[in-house]
Design a protein around this motif. Sequence first.
Motif, PDB file in Angstrom:
ATOM      1  N   PRO A  51       0.836  -1.199   0.000  1.00 32.03           N
ATOM      2  CA  PRO A  51       0.000   0.000   0.000  1.00 32.03           C
ATOM      3  C   PRO A  51       0.873   1.252   0.000  1.00 32.03           C
ATOM      4  CG  PRO A  51      -0.013  -1.043   2.168  1.00 32.03           C
ATOM      5  CD  PRO A  51       0.749  -1.944   1.246  1.00 32.03           C
ATOM      6  N   ALA A  52       0.386   2.278  -0.632  1.00 35.58           N
ATOM      7  CA  ALA A  52       1.130   3.540  -0.679  1.00 35.58           C
ATOM      8  C   ALA A  52       1.173   4.146   0.717  1.00 35.58           C
ATOM      9  CB  ALA A  52       0.460   4.504  -1.645  1.00 35.58           C
ATOM     10  N   LEU A  53       2.329   4.675   1.082  1.00 30.17           N
ATOM     11  CA  LEU A  53       2.447   5.348   2.370  1.00 30.17           C
ATOM     12  C   LEU A  53       1.835   6.736   2.242  1.00 30.17           C
ATOM     13  CD1 LEU A  53       6.109   4.376   3.286  1.00 30.17           C
ATOM     14  CD2 LEU A  53       4.012   3.420   4.234  1.00 30.17           C
ATOM     15  N   THR A  54       0.873   7.015   3.095  1.00 24.61           N
ATOM     16  CA  THR A  54       0.219   8.318   3.057  1.00 24.61           C
ATOM     17  C   THR A  54       0.679   9.148   4.247  1.00 24.61           C
ATOM     18  OG1 THR A  54      -1.675   7.447   4.278  1.00 24.61           O
ATOM     19  CG2 THR A  54      -1.819   7.413   1.879  1.00 24.61           C
ATOM     20  N   ASP A  55       0.542  10.422   4.126  1.00 23.11           N
ATOM     21  CA  ASP A  55       0.919  11.347   5.205  1.00 23.11           C
ATOM     22  C   ASP A  55       2.375  11.169   5.622  1.00 23.11           C
ATOM     23  OD1 ASP A  55      -1.697  12.356   5.241  1.00 23.11           O
ATOM     24  OD2 ASP A  55      -2.337  10.807   6.645  1.00 23.11           O
ATOM     25  N   THR A  56       3.241  10.901   4.663  1.00 20.63           N
ATOM     26  CA  THR A  56       4.657  10.752   4.967  1.00 20.63           C
ATOM     27  C   THR A  56       5.305  12.128   4.991  1.00 20.63           C
ATOM     28  OG1 THR A  56       4.692   8.609   3.879  1.00 20.63           O
ATOM     29  CG2 THR A  56       6.810   9.658   4.234  1.00 20.63           C
ATOM     30  N   PRO A  57       5.913  12.468   6.117  1.00 16.49           N
ATOM     31  CA  PRO A  57       6.560  13.778   6.194  1.00 16.49           C
ATOM     32  C   PRO A  57       7.821  13.822   5.337  1.00 16.49           C
ATOM     33  CG  PRO A  57       7.080  12.506   8.146  1.00 16.49           C
ATOM     34  CD  PRO A  57       6.094  11.697   7.339  1.00 16.49           C
ATOM     35  N   ASP A  58       8.375  14.994   5.196  1.00 15.19           N
ATOM     36  CA  ASP A  58       9.660  15.166   4.516  1.00 15.19           C
ATOM     37  C   ASP A  58      10.704  14.470   5.397  1.00 15.19           C
ATOM     38  OD1 ASP A  58      12.170  16.053   3.714  1.00 15.19           O
ATOM     39  OD2 ASP A  58      11.455  18.058   3.225  1.00 15.19           O
ATOM     40  N   LEU A  59      11.220  13.341   4.926  1.00 13.12           N
ATOM     41  CA  LEU A  59      12.107  12.525   5.758  1.00 13.12           C
ATOM     42  C   LEU A  59      13.431  13.219   6.063  1.00 13.12           C
ATOM     43  CD1 LEU A  59      11.416   9.014   4.234  1.00 13.12           C
ATOM     44  CD2 LEU A  59      10.469  10.007   6.320  1.00 13.12           C
ATOM     45  N   ALA A  60      13.954  13.985   5.121  1.00 14.83           N
ATOM     46  CA  ALA A  60      15.200  14.710   5.380  1.00 14.83           C
ATOM     47  C   ALA A  60      14.987  15.762   6.473  1.00 14.83           C
ATOM     48  CB  ALA A  60      15.710  15.363   4.101  1.00 14.83           C
ATOM     49  N   LYS A  61      13.865  16.436   6.404  1.00 11.38           N
ATOM     50  CA  LYS A  61      13.544  17.451   7.426  1.00 11.38           C
ATOM     51  C   LYS A  61      13.340  16.784   8.789  1.00 11.38           C
ATOM     52  CE  LYS A  61      10.140  20.950   8.613  1.00 11.38           C
ATOM     53  NZ  LYS A  61       8.808  21.493   8.311  1.00 11.38           N
ATOM     54  N   LEU A  62      12.618  15.659   8.801  1.00 11.72           N
ATOM     55  CA  LEU A  62      12.393  14.941  10.055  1.00 11.72           C
ATOM     56  C   LEU A  62      13.708  14.473  10.657  1.00 11.72           C
ATOM     57  CD1 LEU A  62      10.465  13.722  12.143  1.00 11.72           C
ATOM     58  CD2 LEU A  62      10.264  11.717  10.660  1.00 11.72           C
ATOM     59  N   ALA A  63      14.604  13.955   9.826  1.00  8.64           N
ATOM     60  CA  ALA A  63      15.911  13.500  10.319  1.00  8.64           C
ATOM     61  C   ALA A  63      16.681  14.665  10.938  1.00  8.64           C
ATOM     62  CB  ALA A  63      16.718  12.869   9.187  1.00  8.64           C
ATOM     63  N   ALA A  79       6.173  10.694  21.001  1.00 10.37           N
ATOM     64  CA  ALA A  79       5.373   9.476  20.790  1.00 10.37           C
ATOM     65  C   ALA A  79       4.863   9.400  19.358  1.00 10.37           C
ATOM     66  CB  ALA A  79       4.212   9.426  21.770  1.00 10.37           C
ATOM     67  N   GLN A  80       4.441  10.519  18.802  1.00 10.88           N
ATOM     68  CA  GLN A  80       3.924  10.537  17.435  1.00 10.88           C
ATOM     69  C   GLN A  80       5.029  10.213  16.430  1.00 10.88           C
ATOM     70  OE1 GLN A  80       2.254  14.286  16.244  1.00 10.88           O
ATOM     71  NE2 GLN A  80       1.510  13.493  14.309  1.00 10.88           N
ATOM     72  N   VAL A  81       6.200  10.802  16.611  1.00 13.39           N
ATOM     73  CA  VAL A  81       7.314  10.548  15.703  1.00 13.39           C
ATOM     74  C   VAL A  81       7.801   9.106  15.854  1.00 13.39           C
ATOM     75  CG1 VAL A  81       9.721  11.149  15.191  1.00 13.39           C
ATOM     76  CG2 VAL A  81       8.014  12.945  15.499  1.00 13.39           C
ATOM     77  N   ALA A  82       7.868   8.620  17.088  1.00 13.62           N
ATOM     78  CA  ALA A  82       8.304   7.238  17.306  1.00 13.62           C
ATOM     79  C   ALA A  82       7.337   6.257  16.644  1.00 13.62           C
ATOM     80  CB  ALA A  82       8.423   6.952  18.795  1.00 13.62           C
ATOM     81  N   ALA A  83       6.041   6.507  16.754  1.00 14.62           N
ATOM     82  CA  ALA A  83       5.045   5.640  16.131  1.00 14.62           C
ATOM     83  C   ALA A  83       5.168   5.679  14.607  1.00 14.62           C
ATOM     84  CB  ALA A  83       3.638   6.050  16.556  1.00 14.62           C
ATOM     85  N   PHE A  84       5.363   6.872  14.047  1.00 17.21           N
ATOM     86  CA  PHE A  84       5.543   6.979  12.598  1.00 17.21           C
ATOM     87  C   PHE A  84       6.766   6.186  12.151  1.00 17.21           C
ATOM     88  CE2 PHE A  84       8.129   8.911   9.288  1.00 17.21           C
ATOM     89  CZ  PHE A  84       7.327   8.622   8.197  1.00 17.21           C
TER      90      PHE A  84
END
Length: 102
Positions: A51-63, A79-84
Amino acid sequence: MQEKPDAADLLATARDVVLRELLPALPSEKALAARMVAAAIALALRQGAAPALTDTPDLAKLAAEIRAGRHDPGLDSHAQVAAFLRDYARARAAVSAPKALG
């Protein structure tokens, strides 16, 4: 609506031919290459079915935010970031290394 056979059917058939018909007929020094082709086809099939990943944040920005400590334990977003990250890692492993999930 796609007609049958679709791309997944064709890839599955190609993988089956590589493993059942070509691999046994190949000299032993070509067996690894044939298994690599079969593994690549299997990965492509899993990737196409995932399935396509939806609501995926900008991974470089998150890192960068994680490195800067903006999601450390004790912060509201932790908790939200850890769950994602857990869900994202599972989704990626389901495609690239499903045996690792058990």
